[in-house]
Design a protein around this motif. Structure first.
Motif, mmCIF file in Angstrom:
data_model
loop_
_atom_site.group_PDB
_atom_site.id
_atom_site.type_symbol
_atom_site.label_atom_id
_atom_site.label_comp_id
_atom_site.label_asym_id
_atom_site.label_seq_id
_atom_site.Cartn_x
_atom_site.Cartn_y
_atom_site.Cartn_z
ATOM 1 N N UNK A 96 0.826 -1.212 0.000
ATOM 2 C CA UNK A 96 0.000 0.000 0.000
ATOM 3 C C UNK A 96 0.856 1.256 0.000
ATOM 4 N N UNK A 97 2.048 1.143 0.582
ATOM 5 C CA UNK A 97 3.028 2.237 0.574
ATOM 6 C C UNK A 97 2.405 3.589 0.935
ATOM 7 N N UNK A 98 1.864 3.716 2.139
ATOM 8 C CA UNK A 98 1.211 4.975 2.516
ATOM 9 C C UNK A 98 2.217 6.107 2.664
ATOM 10 N N UNK A 99 1.775 7.353 2.564
ATOM 11 C CA UNK A 99 2.678 8.493 2.729
ATOM 12 C C UNK A 99 3.128 8.618 4.177
ATOM 13 N N UNK A 100 4.211 9.373 4.442
ATOM 14 C CA UNK A 100 4.768 9.480 5.795
ATOM 15 C C UNK A 100 3.785 9.998 6.834
ATOM 16 N N UNK A 101 2.797 10.796 6.414
ATOM 17 C CA UNK A 101 1.863 11.341 7.396
ATOM 18 C C UNK A 101 0.880 10.298 7.920
ATOM 19 N N UNK A 102 0.827 9.140 7.276
ATOM 20 C CA UNK A 102 -0.021 8.055 7.761
ATOM 21 C C UNK A 102 0.707 7.298 8.864
ATOM 22 N N UNK A 103 0.086 7.177 10.017
ATOM 23 C CA UNK A 103 0.649 6.346 11.082
ATOM 24 C C UNK A 103 0.236 4.899 10.832
ATOM 25 N N UNK A 104 1.219 4.032 10.731
ATOM 26 C CA UNK A 104 0.942 2.612 10.454
ATOM 27 C C UNK A 104 1.492 1.777 11.603
ATOM 28 N N UNK A 124 12.202 -0.411 10.417
ATOM 29 C CA UNK A 124 12.512 0.351 11.631
ATOM 30 C C UNK A 124 12.760 1.828 11.317
ATOM 31 N N UNK A 125 13.162 2.113 10.084
ATOM 32 C CA UNK A 125 13.469 3.490 9.683
ATOM 33 C C UNK A 125 12.367 4.116 8.831
ATOM 34 N N UNK A 126 11.300 3.378 8.600
ATOM 35 C CA UNK A 126 10.241 3.899 7.730
ATOM 36 C C UNK A 126 9.439 4.984 8.463
ATOM 37 N N UNK A 127 9.314 6.186 7.889
ATOM 38 C CA UNK A 127 8.549 7.258 8.538
ATOM 39 C C UNK A 127 7.096 6.866 8.758
ATOM 40 N N UNK A 128 6.610 7.083 9.958
ATOM 41 C CA UNK A 128 5.215 6.805 10.282
ATOM 42 C C UNK A 128 4.920 5.377 10.671
#
Length: 272
Positions: A96-104, A124-128
């Motif tokens: 799905x590769x959500x944008x950084x503003x999405x908290x996953x 571990x380094x993926x934003x959000x």
């Protein structure tokens, strides 16, 4: 190589990983999950133990159908919080590769969290992104999730392994905690639960299925509104049908003559 020693319901996630990886290797993949294929090569495990390669098609179709509704829910609520419950070894966050503003938040047992860390340390380094190491039924983990945004709850291959009281408590707690949101998950009918030993993955892993629901509208008891549902013959979209082959297409058509069997496994989309 990462050696894997899992049993029961936890072992079933290896079968679905294998199914997604096999699909990615096909000439016309349904899901195209390359991250699953890459992880497969790092695991020391006999993947043919639980299911036949021919079952990869159903694994890919189910995952793609859930992905489609989850993606639609995220597009409708940009920046929402995602709770991927019982994530196992699913690579949905990559797909799905959500944008950084999405908290996953991926949520699963500590040993599964550690295995995911070994397979995909880049997460571990993926934003959000954050992994929560907990059983989904130990509801204290929800206190770690900010509740200031709408939520999209996704679960695949989870609900049938829980008891009804656990399902109800989990859904009610999420509904009470967040202002609004959507749920996308698969479930079995009561016939599917009764026929569980006919499922080779369940039988060979020594797992037990507990919860099934015949009428999806009964989810309203837990505070959810049913938006839509797909049964087995609806997992394949029009664009995917040419890829599945003649025999699987005939099998899907034949299922329409047996409504009870067709509804043994289905996907629901709900909101609150």
């Amino acid at each position: 190589m990462v050696r894997v020693q899992l049993t029961g319901a936890k072992e079933t996630m290896l079968a679905t990983l294998w199914g997604r990886a096999l699909d990615s290797r096909s000439a016309q993949p349904i899901l195209g999950d390359s991250a699953a294929d890459e992880a497969l090569g790092r695991l020391d495990y006999d993947f043919g133990k639980l299911m036949k390669p021919s079952m990869a098609l159903s694994v890919a179709l189910r995952a793609k159908s859930i992905d489609a509704w989850a993606r639609a829910a995220l597009e409708a609520q940009p920046g929402a919080t995602v709770l991927h419950l019982g994530c196992g070894l699913d690579t949905r966050v990559f797909r799905l590769d959500p944008p950084p503003e999405t908290r996953w938040f991926d949520v699963d047992f500590p040993e599964i969290a550690e295995l995911r860390h070994q397979l995909w340390p880049e997460l571990d380094e993926r934003p959000g992104y954050r992994m929560i190491a907990s059983s989904v039924t130990e509801l204290g983990w929800l206190d770690e999730v900010p509740a200031d945004r709408p939520v999209v709850v996704v679960a695949e291959g989870l609900t049938m392994y829980l008891r009804e009281t656990e399902i109800e408590a989990l859904i009610r707690r999420i509904v009470e905690r967040f202002p609004s949101g959507e749920f996308v998950f698969d479930l079995f009918s009561k016939l599917g639960i009764k026929a569980q030993k006919l499922n080779p993955v369940v039988r060979k892993s020594g797992s037990t299925l507990y919860w099934g629901l015949d009428d999806s509208r009964e989810l309203e008891r837990y505070g959810l509104e049913l938006v839509d549902e797909h049964n087995a013959t609806q997992f394949a979209s029009e664009e995917d049908l040419p890829k599945v082959g003649v025999v699987p297409r005939l099998q899907l058509k034949a299922l329409r003559w047996f409504p009870a069997v067709n509804r043994m496994g289905r996907i629901v989309r709900c909101r609150f």
